[in-house]
Scaffold this motif. Sequence first.
Motif, PDB file in Angstrom:
ATOM      1  N   PRO A  21       0.825  -1.215   0.000  1.00  0.00           N
ATOM      2  CA  PRO A  21       0.000   0.000   0.000  1.00  0.00           C
ATOM      3  C   PRO A  21       0.856   1.261   0.000  1.00  0.00           C
ATOM      4  O   PRO A  21       1.793   1.388   0.780  1.00  0.00           O
ATOM      5  N   GLY A  22       0.545   2.176  -0.889  1.00  0.00           N
ATOM      6  CA  GLY A  22       1.265   3.434  -0.960  1.00  0.00           C
ATOM      7  C   GLY A  22       0.432   4.583  -0.430  1.00  0.00           C
ATOM      8  O   GLY A  22      -0.304   4.422   0.553  1.00  0.00           O
ATOM      9  N   TYR A  23       0.527   5.723  -1.078  1.00  0.00           N
ATOM     10  CA  TYR A  23      -0.222   6.913  -0.653  1.00  0.00           C
ATOM     11  C   TYR A  23      -1.717   6.622  -0.679  1.00  0.00           C
ATOM     12  O   TYR A  23      -2.240   6.081  -1.645  1.00  0.00           O
ATOM     13  N   GLN A  24      -2.386   6.954   0.425  1.00  0.00           N
ATOM     14  CA  GLN A  24      -3.825   6.714   0.592  1.00  0.00           C
ATOM     15  C   GLN A  24      -4.183   5.232   0.456  1.00  0.00           C
ATOM     16  O   GLN A  24      -5.322   4.881   0.123  1.00  0.00           O
ATOM     17  N   GLY A  25      -3.224   4.351   0.692  1.00  0.00           N
ATOM     18  CA  GLY A  25      -3.484   2.919   0.655  1.00  0.00           C
ATOM     19  C   GLY A  25      -3.545   2.325  -0.729  1.00  0.00           C
ATOM     20  O   GLY A  25      -3.853   1.128  -0.882  1.00  0.00           O
ATOM     21  N   GLN A  26      -3.239   3.113  -1.768  1.00  0.00           N
ATOM     22  CA  GLN A  26      -3.301   2.597  -3.136  1.00  0.00           C
ATOM     23  C   GLN A  26      -2.102   1.674  -3.396  1.00  0.00           C
ATOM     24  O   GLN A  26      -0.976   1.989  -3.021  1.00  0.00           O
ATOM     25  N   PRO A  27      -2.321   0.532  -4.043  1.00  0.00           N
ATOM     26  CA  PRO A  27      -1.250  -0.442  -4.229  1.00  0.00           C
ATOM     27  C   PRO A  27      -0.216  -0.035  -5.270  1.00  0.00           C
ATOM     28  O   PRO A  27      -0.535   0.593  -6.271  1.00  0.00           O
ATOM     29  N   PHE A  28       1.021  -0.382  -5.000  1.00  0.00           N
ATOM     30  CA  PHE A  28       2.105  -0.248  -5.969  1.00  0.00           C
ATOM     31  C   PHE A  28       3.003  -1.465  -5.816  1.00  0.00           C
ATOM     32  O   PHE A  28       2.957  -2.159  -4.788  1.00  0.00           O
ATOM     33  N   GLN A  29       3.810  -1.738  -6.822  1.00  0.00           N
ATOM     34  CA  GLN A  29       4.665  -2.920  -6.785  1.00  0.00           C
ATOM     35  C   GLN A  29       6.057  -2.547  -6.277  1.00  0.00           C
ATOM     36  O   GLN A  29       6.847  -1.921  -6.971  1.00  0.00           O
ATOM     37  N   LEU A  30       6.341  -2.942  -5.046  1.00  0.00           N
ATOM     38  CA  LEU A  30       7.645  -2.692  -4.445  1.00  0.00           C
ATOM     39  C   LEU A  30       8.663  -3.662  -5.024  1.00  0.00           C
ATOM     40  O   LEU A  30       8.355  -4.832  -5.257  1.00  0.00           O
ATOM     41  N   VAL A  31       9.894  -3.169  -5.235  1.00  0.00           N
ATOM     42  CA  VAL A  31      10.967  -3.994  -5.795  1.00  0.00           C
ATOM     43  C   VAL A  31      12.157  -3.977  -4.846  1.00  0.00           C
ATOM     44  O   VAL A  31      12.587  -2.912  -4.397  1.00  0.00           O
TER      45      VAL A  31
END
Length: 230
Positions: free
Chosen positions: A56-66
Amino acid sequence: MELLPEGGFYRRRGKRLLDVVGSAVALLLFAPVLLLTALVVKFAIGSPVLFRQWRPGYQGQPFQLVKFRTMTQARDATGELLPDAQRLTRVGRFLRAASLDELPELWNVLRGDMSLVGPRPLLMEYLPLYTREQMRRHEVLPGITGWAQVNGRNALEWEEKFALDLWYVQHQSFLLDIRIVILTLVRVCARDGISHGGEATMPWFTGSQNQCDEASSPVEVGFGKGGARS
């Protein structure tokens, strides 16, 4: 806890400028280290070299961490992944102790998924377990390092981590971010707070004791993709 207003040059423009310049310069400077680490992971742990996971990123929106892999894909007879402690290799322990496994996240910073400094991005599965107050850690971009990391890292309990994250959200500034970056380098050299209570990784977060009515619902925090633990 009241957060600072959205105004202020650093919060609106300066922090992103620092992230872009800082991550770009760091990627260039650490290019040989990134290449060497990738080769070590390839021959000591295997492919794939990179570990990718939805967070979860800003405001809980998903992103793919590497990040670089530190664990094997060893499974039991039923096909389930073995516990973290059994999959974490000696090379993986070294990479984590030196924070080398985090270097690919500089790409996430350059893309705008993350910041150099901010609350660490945890698991998508944790979102419904946060209280409304804990959920406010997502009012800023997640970071490679943060206030909790320089004040105990994985040696802290979950409640302590969240309290430090919320303090950062309220007090973030240019001088504080520079201080955190410097303290991070000191902590990495000292290898402080790498593990929690002798465990290979942090224990699974199962919710706060005072959660009850305060818990955030999946509707409030949005929808995203989950994944296995790192």
